[in-house]
Design a protein around this motif. Sequence first.
Motif, PDB file in Angstrom:
ATOM      1  N   CYS A   1       1.286  -3.748  14.174  1.00 29.58           N
ATOM      2  CA  CYS A   1       1.502  -2.124  14.434  1.00 29.58           C
ATOM      3  C   CYS A   1       1.298  -0.821  14.051  1.00 29.58           C
ATOM      4  O   CYS A   1       2.552  -0.825  12.655  1.00 29.58           O
ATOM      5  CB  CYS A   1       2.423  -2.424  15.485  1.00 29.58           C
ATOM      6  N   VAL A   2       0.812   0.076  14.046  1.00 27.45           N
ATOM      7  CA  VAL A   2       0.428   1.308  12.827  1.00 27.45           C
ATOM      8  C   VAL A   2       1.710   2.448  13.706  1.00 27.45           C
ATOM      9  O   VAL A   2       1.397   2.250  14.920  1.00 27.45           O
ATOM     10  CB  VAL A   2      -0.682   2.122  12.797  1.00 27.45           C
ATOM     11  N   ARG A   3       2.820   2.968  13.543  1.00 30.12           N
ATOM     12  CA  ARG A   3       3.071   3.843  13.910  1.00 30.12           C
ATOM     13  C   ARG A   3       3.315   4.721  13.404  1.00 30.12           C
ATOM     14  O   ARG A   3       3.702   5.151  12.478  1.00 30.12           O
ATOM     15  CB  ARG A   3       4.943   2.896  14.408  1.00 30.12           C
ATOM     16  N   VAL A   4       3.045   5.912  14.505  1.00 27.25           N
ATOM     17  CA  VAL A   4       3.286   7.508  13.370  1.00 27.25           C
ATOM     18  C   VAL A   4       4.100   8.089  14.648  1.00 27.25           C
ATOM     19  O   VAL A   4       4.771   8.504  15.877  1.00 27.25           O
ATOM     20  CB  VAL A   4       2.310   8.193  13.740  1.00 27.25           C
ATOM     21  N   HIS A   5       5.099   8.720  13.683  1.00 27.04           N
ATOM     22  CA  HIS A   5       6.354   9.328  14.118  1.00 27.04           C
ATOM     23  C   HIS A   5       5.930  11.102  14.452  1.00 27.04           C
ATOM     24  O   HIS A   5       5.274  11.604  13.816  1.00 27.04           O
ATOM     25  CB  HIS A   5       8.029   9.250  13.274  1.00 27.04           C
ATOM     26  N   GLY A   6       6.067  11.372  16.045  1.00 31.66           N
ATOM     27  CA  GLY A   6       5.523  12.293  16.283  1.00 31.66           C
ATOM     28  C   GLY A   6       6.617  14.151  15.916  1.00 31.66           C
ATOM     29  O   GLY A   6       7.790  13.727  15.630  1.00 31.66           O
ATOM     30  N   GLN A   7       5.859  15.337  15.255  1.00 31.94           N
ATOM     31  CA  GLN A   7       6.562  16.128  15.609  1.00 31.94           C
ATOM     32  C   GLN A   7       7.334  16.419  14.491  1.00 31.94           C
ATOM     33  O   GLN A   7       8.647  16.750  14.369  1.00 31.94           O
ATOM     34  CB  GLN A   7       7.691  16.203  16.915  1.00 31.94           C
ATOM     35  N   GLN A   8       6.390  16.143  13.236  1.00 26.87           N
ATOM     36  CA  GLN A   8       7.199  16.524  11.765  1.00 26.87           C
ATOM     37  C   GLN A   8       5.896  17.382  11.321  1.00 26.87           C
ATOM     38  O   GLN A   8       5.054  17.764  11.666  1.00 26.87           O
ATOM     39  CB  GLN A   8       6.988  15.500  11.433  1.00 26.87           C
ATOM     40  N   GLU A   9       7.118  18.032  10.893  1.00 23.39           N
ATOM     41  CA  GLU A   9       6.189  18.716   9.832  1.00 23.39           C
ATOM     42  C   GLU A   9       4.764  18.066   8.875  1.00 23.39           C
ATOM     43  O   GLU A   9       6.047  17.462   8.173  1.00 23.39           O
ATOM     44  CB  GLU A   9       7.473  20.034   9.025  1.00 23.39           C
ATOM     45  N   MET A  10       4.046  18.491   8.433  1.00 22.58           N
ATOM     46  CA  MET A  10       2.940  18.050   7.599  1.00 22.58           C
ATOM     47  C   MET A  10       2.606  19.208   6.375  1.00 22.58           C
ATOM     48  O   MET A  10       3.211  20.501   6.824  1.00 22.58           O
ATOM     49  CB  MET A  10       2.011  18.172   8.021  1.00 22.58           C
ATOM     50  N   VAL A  11       3.611  18.622   5.247  1.00 23.14           N
ATOM     51  CA  VAL A  11       2.662  19.782   4.045  1.00 23.14           C
ATOM     52  C   VAL A  11       1.929  19.756   3.410  1.00 23.14           C
ATOM     53  O   VAL A  11       1.451  18.502   3.142  1.00 23.14           O
ATOM     54  CB  VAL A  11       4.674  19.669   3.303  1.00 23.14           C
ATOM     55  N   GLY A  12       1.237  20.878   3.402  1.00 21.74           N
ATOM     56  CA  GLY A  12       0.186  20.544   2.409  1.00 21.74           C
ATOM     57  C   GLY A  12       0.289  20.333   0.279  1.00 21.74           C
ATOM     58  O   GLY A  12       1.449  19.706   0.403  1.00 21.74           O
ATOM     59  N   ALA A  13      -0.969  19.705  -0.133  1.00 21.89           N
ATOM     60  CA  ALA A  13      -0.754  18.346  -0.328  1.00 21.89           C
ATOM     61  C   ALA A  13      -2.292  18.312  -1.401  1.00 21.89           C
ATOM     62  O   ALA A  13      -3.524  19.117  -0.949  1.00 21.89           O
ATOM     63  CB  ALA A  13      -0.258  16.834   0.034  1.00 21.89           C
ATOM     64  N   HIS A  14      -1.901  18.050  -2.502  1.00 20.12           N
ATOM     65  CA  HIS A  14      -2.955  17.784  -3.385  1.00 20.12           C
ATOM     66  C   HIS A  14      -4.502  16.537  -3.217  1.00 20.12           C
ATOM     67  O   HIS A  14      -3.696  15.433  -2.444  1.00 20.12           O
ATOM     68  CB  HIS A  14      -2.366  17.925  -4.992  1.00 20.12           C
ATOM     69  N   VAL A  15      -5.553  16.919  -2.417  1.00 23.25           N
ATOM     70  CA  VAL A  15      -6.185  14.688  -2.150  1.00 23.25           C
ATOM     71  C   VAL A  15      -7.410  15.309  -3.592  1.00 23.25           C
ATOM     72  O   VAL A  15      -7.800  15.519  -3.595  1.00 23.25           O
ATOM     73  CB  VAL A  15      -6.583  15.246  -1.061  1.00 23.25           C
ATOM     74  N   THR A  16      -7.291  13.901  -3.983  1.00 28.84           N
ATOM     75  CA  THR A  16      -8.819  14.030  -4.368  1.00 28.84           C
ATOM     76  C   THR A  16      -9.352  12.446  -4.254  1.00 28.84           C
ATOM     77  O   THR A  16      -8.372  11.382  -3.519  1.00 28.84           O
ATOM     78  CB  THR A  16      -8.300  13.150  -6.211  1.00 28.84           C
ATOM     79  N   VAL A  17     -10.664  13.099  -3.692  1.00 29.46           N
ATOM     80  CA  VAL A  17     -11.399  12.322  -3.058  1.00 29.46           C
ATOM     81  C   VAL A  17     -12.054  11.459  -3.618  1.00 29.46           C
ATOM     82  O   VAL A  17     -13.108  11.570  -4.708  1.00 29.46           O
ATOM     83  CB  VAL A  17     -12.026  12.880  -1.835  1.00 29.46           C
ATOM     84  N   PRO A  18     -12.318  10.734  -3.738  1.00 32.28           N
ATOM     85  CA  PRO A  18     -13.139   8.798  -4.513  1.00 32.28           C
ATOM     86  C   PRO A  18     -14.437   8.984  -3.979  1.00 32.28           C
ATOM     87  O   PRO A  18     -14.667   9.835  -3.079  1.00 32.28           O
ATOM     88  CB  PRO A  18     -12.033   7.760  -3.881  1.00 32.28           C
TER      89      PRO A  18
END
Length: 447
Positions: A227-244
Amino acid sequence: MHATSPAQPLTSSRTQNPLTGVAVIPGDKSISHRALMFGGLAVGETVITGLLEGEDVLNTAQAMRAMGAFIEKGSDGLWRCRGVGVGGLHEPSQILDMGNSGTSTRLLMGLVAGHNMTALFTGDASLIKRPMARVMKPLEMMGARFMSRDGGRLPLAMTGTDRILPIEYTLPVASAQVKSAILLAGLSARGVTSVIETKPTRDHSENMLRHFGVRVDVEDLDNGAQCVRVHGQQEMVGAHVTVPSDPSSAAFPAVAALLNAGSDIRLNNIGMNPRRTGVYQTLIDMGGDIRFENQRIQGGEPVADIIITGRHQLRGIDVPVERVPSMIDEFPILACAAACAEGITRMTGLEELRVKESDRLLMIAQGLSACGVKLEMGESDLTIYGTGTPPEGGVTIATALDHRIAMSFLVLGTVTRAPITVDDGSPIATSFPDFLPLMKKLGAHIS
Ligand code: S3P
């Protein structure tokens, strides 16, 4: 891919020498889509290294821009996004044309669902045949409304709501796209949205949401499901993403090296998420010589350098059915490997192949039969009778706007007695724009 693009036939002929060299595989398609979507939502700057610049991913970028996100490639080669904040997308003024990309369409439908706006989606001749009802149904339960062609096909119009409801939903099909669409809609919901999956599918959305600061919990249930649960209405903060580099793209040169005796190639920095790497385990089980070096964690995902040598004759095997979700995109290339192996390869649980960019099960079976391979195809299974020598070839393969069918048969053409032509190689640009120069550099004859 647009219906107006001219078909681009490509022909692959038997290589004269083994394949050798180091190849740079482009960025992972699944991770690239998510990086742009999440970067386009998150507050502040997101910087993406190694983004796949394939048509599918560029369509995601274009759609996110059309909904207000800032997304640009810098002169330094890095992609930068400035997001609108969760719930802050704007209504797109034009129809969103997603080209060939099912991932863009389904995940963006999830995002739109949590916004008080209407969006229209369409796509190319392949995408408008693909089922969207699997996403519409849970999103309707959450409060979104749809009008689509019969059977839930594109073009469709949808209206989201800023009062989207959290739900608990058990996936009826093993699909990371459906799981992700629900989780992305759940970002805007007040409360916790739960998705239960009985067969584990790729978890890039879960991993990357956490990377952007969202709380996502995963619980193992008593019956073996998760079971995957996401908690709604949270702020998302910019990040550094390294794509493999994409393990699905890497599988094409990898199989080419296994089939061409004496080959020795190295593919660096390949994503090794265990929910993506079933094809490598299967090829090893078939006797393939594949080694993993420099195994490490990079940007939250496991990666490794892969060394493949064409040392051993491959043997047919029974592919374990529970492995299917972790190699769902690799059956076309695996089937080509099985066609050259000695003995019988049995593949079961392939029903999802019927609804990919083409009816892949049918396209694989028709193409291999035309090449002279003995096989049996059922509704959701495929048995290939390998003789230990490559098939005859000497045919033109219909690719039905399916990039992976095109690349698989071009790889097979490197060992068949007579050349293989694919009727249209242009869809390869959706996921692997440099496939041709890369294969040629390794020593393949494709033109
Ligand atoms: C993908 C999920 C898979 C896969 C596709 C990419 C994703 O599709 O075939 O190429 O990025 O989530 P399904 O969710 O339809 O299995």
